[in-house]
Design a protein around this motif. Structure first.
Motif, mmCIF file in Angstrom:
data_model
loop_
_atom_site.group_PDB
_atom_site.id
_atom_site.type_symbol
_atom_site.label_atom_id
_atom_site.label_comp_id
_atom_site.label_asym_id
_atom_site.label_seq_id
_atom_site.Cartn_x
_atom_site.Cartn_y
_atom_site.Cartn_z
ATOM 1 N N ASP A 166 123.567 33.763 17.036
ATOM 2 C CA ASP A 166 122.865 33.739 15.740
ATOM 3 C C ASP A 166 121.409 33.325 15.880
ATOM 4 O O ASP A 166 120.962 32.325 15.304
ATOM 5 C CB ASP A 166 123.584 32.819 14.756
ATOM 6 N N VAL A 167 120.644 34.101 16.648
ATOM 7 C CA VAL A 167 119.200 33.881 16.777
ATOM 8 C C VAL A 167 118.507 34.705 15.684
ATOM 9 O O VAL A 167 118.525 35.934 15.723
ATOM 10 C CB VAL A 167 118.692 34.308 18.165
ATOM 11 N N PRO A 168 117.890 34.065 14.679
ATOM 12 C CA PRO A 168 117.305 34.809 13.562
ATOM 13 C C PRO A 168 115.875 35.248 13.837
ATOM 14 O O PRO A 168 115.120 34.546 14.514
ATOM 15 C CB PRO A 168 117.350 33.802 12.414
ATOM 16 N N ALA A 169 115.500 36.409 13.297
ATOM 17 C CA ALA A 169 114.122 36.903 13.399
ATOM 18 C C ALA A 169 113.747 37.596 12.099
ATOM 19 O O ALA A 169 114.533 38.374 11.544
ATOM 20 C CB ALA A 169 113.971 37.855 14.581
ATOM 21 N N LEU A 170 112.540 37.333 11.616
ATOM 22 C CA LEU A 170 112.050 37.871 10.350
ATOM 23 C C LEU A 170 111.855 39.375 10.433
ATOM 24 O O LEU A 170 111.319 39.895 11.414
ATOM 25 C CB LEU A 170 110.729 37.191 9.987
ATOM 26 N N ALA A 171 112.263 40.098 9.392
ATOM 27 C CA ALA A 171 112.155 41.562 9.355
ATOM 28 C C ALA A 171 111.240 42.037 8.242
ATOM 29 O O ALA A 171 111.326 43.191 7.813
ATOM 30 C CB ALA A 171 113.546 42.195 9.201
ATOM 31 N N ASN A 172 110.345 41.160 7.757
ATOM 32 C CA ASN A 172 109.420 41.498 6.675
ATOM 33 C C ASN A 172 107.972 41.348 7.107
ATOM 34 O O ASN A 172 107.661 40.621 8.049
ATOM 35 C CB ASN A 172 109.656 40.609 5.451
ATOM 36 N N ASP A 173 107.077 42.037 6.394
ATOM 37 C CA ASP A 173 105.635 41.914 6.573
ATOM 38 C C ASP A 173 105.044 41.108 5.424
ATOM 39 O O ASP A 173 105.739 40.749 4.474
ATOM 40 C CB ASP A 173 104.980 43.300 6.618
ATOM 41 N N GLY A 174 103.746 40.862 5.500
ATOM 42 C CA GLY A 174 103.031 40.258 4.379
ATOM 43 C C GLY A 174 103.017 38.748 4.372
ATOM 44 O O GLY A 174 102.440 38.146 3.465
ATOM 45 N N ILE A 175 103.664 38.100 5.354
ATOM 46 C CA ILE A 175 103.617 36.653 5.458
ATOM 47 C C ILE A 175 103.314 36.287 6.908
ATOM 48 O O ILE A 175 103.455 37.111 7.810
ATOM 49 C CB ILE A 175 104.932 35.993 4.994
ATOM 50 N N ASP A 176 102.883 35.058 7.126
ATOM 51 C CA ASP A 176 102.468 34.608 8.446
ATOM 52 C C ASP A 176 103.701 34.343 9.312
ATOM 53 O O ASP A 176 104.429 33.368 9.068
ATOM 54 C CB ASP A 176 101.638 33.333 8.310
ATOM 55 N N PRO A 177 103.972 35.172 10.317
ATOM 56 C CA PRO A 177 105.197 34.988 11.114
ATOM 57 C C PRO A 177 105.228 33.677 11.880
ATOM 58 O O PRO A 177 106.304 33.101 12.091
ATOM 59 C CB PRO A 177 105.194 36.205 12.064
ATOM 60 N N GLN A 178 104.061 33.167 12.302
ATOM 61 C CA GLN A 178 104.046 31.901 13.030
ATOM 62 C C GLN A 178 104.394 30.734 12.126
ATOM 63 O O GLN A 178 105.127 29.825 12.525
ATOM 64 C CB GLN A 178 102.674 31.686 13.667
ATOM 65 N N ARG A 179 103.887 30.751 10.896
ATOM 66 C CA ARG A 179 104.224 29.685 9.951
ATOM 67 C C ARG A 179 105.705 29.735 9.596
ATOM 68 O O ARG A 179 106.378 28.700 9.502
ATOM 69 C CB ARG A 179 103.387 29.829 8.674
ATOM 70 N N VAL A 180 106.226 30.933 9.390
ATOM 71 C CA VAL A 180 107.636 31.081 9.043
ATOM 72 C C VAL A 180 108.520 30.692 10.229
ATOM 73 O O VAL A 180 109.583 30.079 10.056
ATOM 74 C CB VAL A 180 107.941 32.520 8.581
ATOM 75 N N GLU A 181 108.082 31.031 11.440
ATOM 76 C CA GLU A 181 108.828 30.646 12.638
ATOM 77 C C GLU A 181 108.943 29.126 12.732
ATOM 78 O O GLU A 181 109.969 28.590 13.182
ATOM 79 C CB GLU A 181 108.126 31.204 13.878
ATOM 80 N N ALA A 182 107.918 28.419 12.267
ATOM 81 C CA ALA A 182 107.926 26.957 12.331
ATOM 82 C C ALA A 182 108.931 26.330 11.367
ATOM 83 O O ALA A 182 109.209 25.127 11.457
ATOM 84 C CB ALA A 182 106.520 26.413 12.046
ATOM 85 N N LEU A 183 109.480 27.126 10.443
ATOM 86 C CA LEU A 183 110.479 26.611 9.509
ATOM 87 C C LEU A 183 111.831 26.388 10.182
ATOM 88 O O LEU A 183 112.721 25.765 9.594
ATOM 89 C CB LEU A 183 110.669 27.578 8.333
ATOM 90 N N LYS A 184 112.013 26.908 11.391
ATOM 91 C CA LYS A 184 113.273 26.718 12.107
ATOM 92 C C LYS A 184 113.455 25.233 12.450
ATOM 93 O O LYS A 184 112.484 24.494 12.529
ATOM 94 C CB LYS A 184 113.282 27.556 13.393
#
Length: 403
Positions: free
Chosen positions: A252-270
């Motif tokens: 269960d390794v999750p990865a974002l599949a959307n655009d329009g947001i900062d992937p590095q900031r969202v990655e830091a939510l883990k």
């Protein structure tokens, strides 16, 4: 004289996340149109007591009516399991490839008008947006034709919001208060910004990696060199060739599949609490925004590898090489099995436009972890520097006086 702070401008949340107008400014709906095809692919959840629309309440984990306060449990089949798919299955790949894979894809850019089943107003869905509120009556409404379309992968599961609006506001205000050099106007985000609860699309991967590597192991040793006063000990490294084969398992390794947001900031939510994922049902989306995927599972797997899987494999290889130092000359991994799930994950998104530039802050909708961007106040920075200079001058003057 210190320069004035920038004057904030009116907020404008980036597409495709529309801002729901407050009740005091709700527009009058247009005349009811023929609901025929326009409403047959939408879904609302009606309150059995007053007929208003139900919404998912993160605090209670139930559907709640904002008008009369009635609650309704979300009915789940305890025997239902989360779906899982083989990424190498040609049928899955072909289906994903024909879905909404890019914001530039005509299918993703196409607008679709639907009719609100509560007030008859026309709602426009754009891009990957699949759940929103009616701008006329604030009813939570969803597009079922996206998640059930034969060319789009079905949603396997959802991690429900656990952070409600009050808790999200508390997390945001604590985060903003800790930003000392943020402009004072930025801290008044309630007037300048838009805070939205959004389910973003993720693919979660479970895989076994079989890795072959070639490298070198370095072992340190010490030697004594020099004579007399110049005699000293040096540390040197002895290198020798190594190679090996490793097996690493990932779940269960999750990865974002959307655009329009900062992937590095969202990655830091883990980390995400993946064990809290539930089989998908639209009730969890009621009253919140939701987006379908814009990148398919094969493409998104590349992001999962870069963010989490490959670094973990490299660490495993270095442990296997051992020694004091490691050099990895080559490494190749095959994945078998390689499976994925399509999940919706909860994020609170604050967008504030300051000085003509949008700044976004993200909150993990379960853990409350906050990461984001903010502007810097020139006035506060200059004032801090001036205060520091005055302190240094005072210390110097005191030193001169005491000499």
């Amino acid at each position: 004289m210190t320069p004035p702070e920038q004057t904030p401008q009116s907020p404008a949340a980036p597409p495709p996340l529309p801002v729901t107008p407050p009740p005091s400014s709700v527009p009058t709906p247009p005349p009811v149109a023929d609901s025929g095809d326009a409403s047959q692919h939408t879904r609302t959840f009606e309150c059995g007591s007053c007929g208003d629309g139900l919404e998912f309440d993160p605090a209670s984990g139930q559907l709640t009516c904002p008008s009369c306060g009635s609650t309704q449990l979300i009915s789940l089949d305890p025997t239902e399991q989360l779906g899982q798919h083989d990424l190498r299955d040609p049928g899955v790949g072909n289906r994903a490839a024909s879905g909404l894979l890019s914001a530039a894809d005509p299918a993703a850019a196409q607008e679709r008008q639907v009719i609100c089943q509560n007030c008859g107003g026309t709602i426009v869905f754009t891009g990957s947006l699949t759940a929103t509120r009616c701008p006329y009556c604030a009813t939570a409404i969803q597009r079922d034709d996206i998640h059930t379309a034969p060319e789009v992968l079905p949603v396997d599961g959802v991690i429900p919001f656990g952070v409600d609006d009050d808790a999200a506001t508390t997390h945001i205000e604590k985060w903003i208060r800790s930003r000392w050099f943020a402009p004072s106007e930025f801290k008044r985000y309630r007037r300048l910004g838009s805070l939205q609860s959004v389910y973003f699309s993720y693919f979660s991967y479970t895989a076994t990696a079989h890795t072959d590597y070639v490298g070198q192991r370095g072992d340190d040793y010490t030697v004594t060199v020099g004579t007399g006063d110049d005699q000293h000990t040096e540390t040197r490294t002895r290198w020798h060739h190594v190679s090996g084969h490793l097996t690493d398992s990932f779940s269960d390794v999750p990865a974002l599949a959307n655009d329009g947001i900062d992937p590095q900031r969202v990655e830091a939510l883990k980390p995400w609490p993946m064990t809290q994922a539930r089989p998908f049902t639209g009730e969890y989306l009621a009253g919140h925004l939701a987006r379908t995927y814009e990148h398919g599972p094969e493409e998104t797997f590349g992001r999962a590898r870069a963010e989490e899987i490959d670094p973990a494999i490299e660490s495993s290889v270095r442990r296997d090489i051992g020694g004091d130092h490691q050099r990895i000359h080559s490494s190749h991994s095959d994945f078998d099995p390689l499976r994925f799930r399509y999940l919706l994950m909860p994020i609170w998104l604050l967008t504030v436009v300051y000085g003509g530039t949008p700044f976004q802050v993200y909150i993990n909708g379960v853990t409350g972890e906050v990461h984001g961007d903010r502007p810097y106040s020139t006035v506060k920075i200059v004032s801090a520097i001036a205060a520091l200079v005055l302190v240094l001058i005072g210390i110097w003057a005191l030193y001169q006086y005491l000499r």
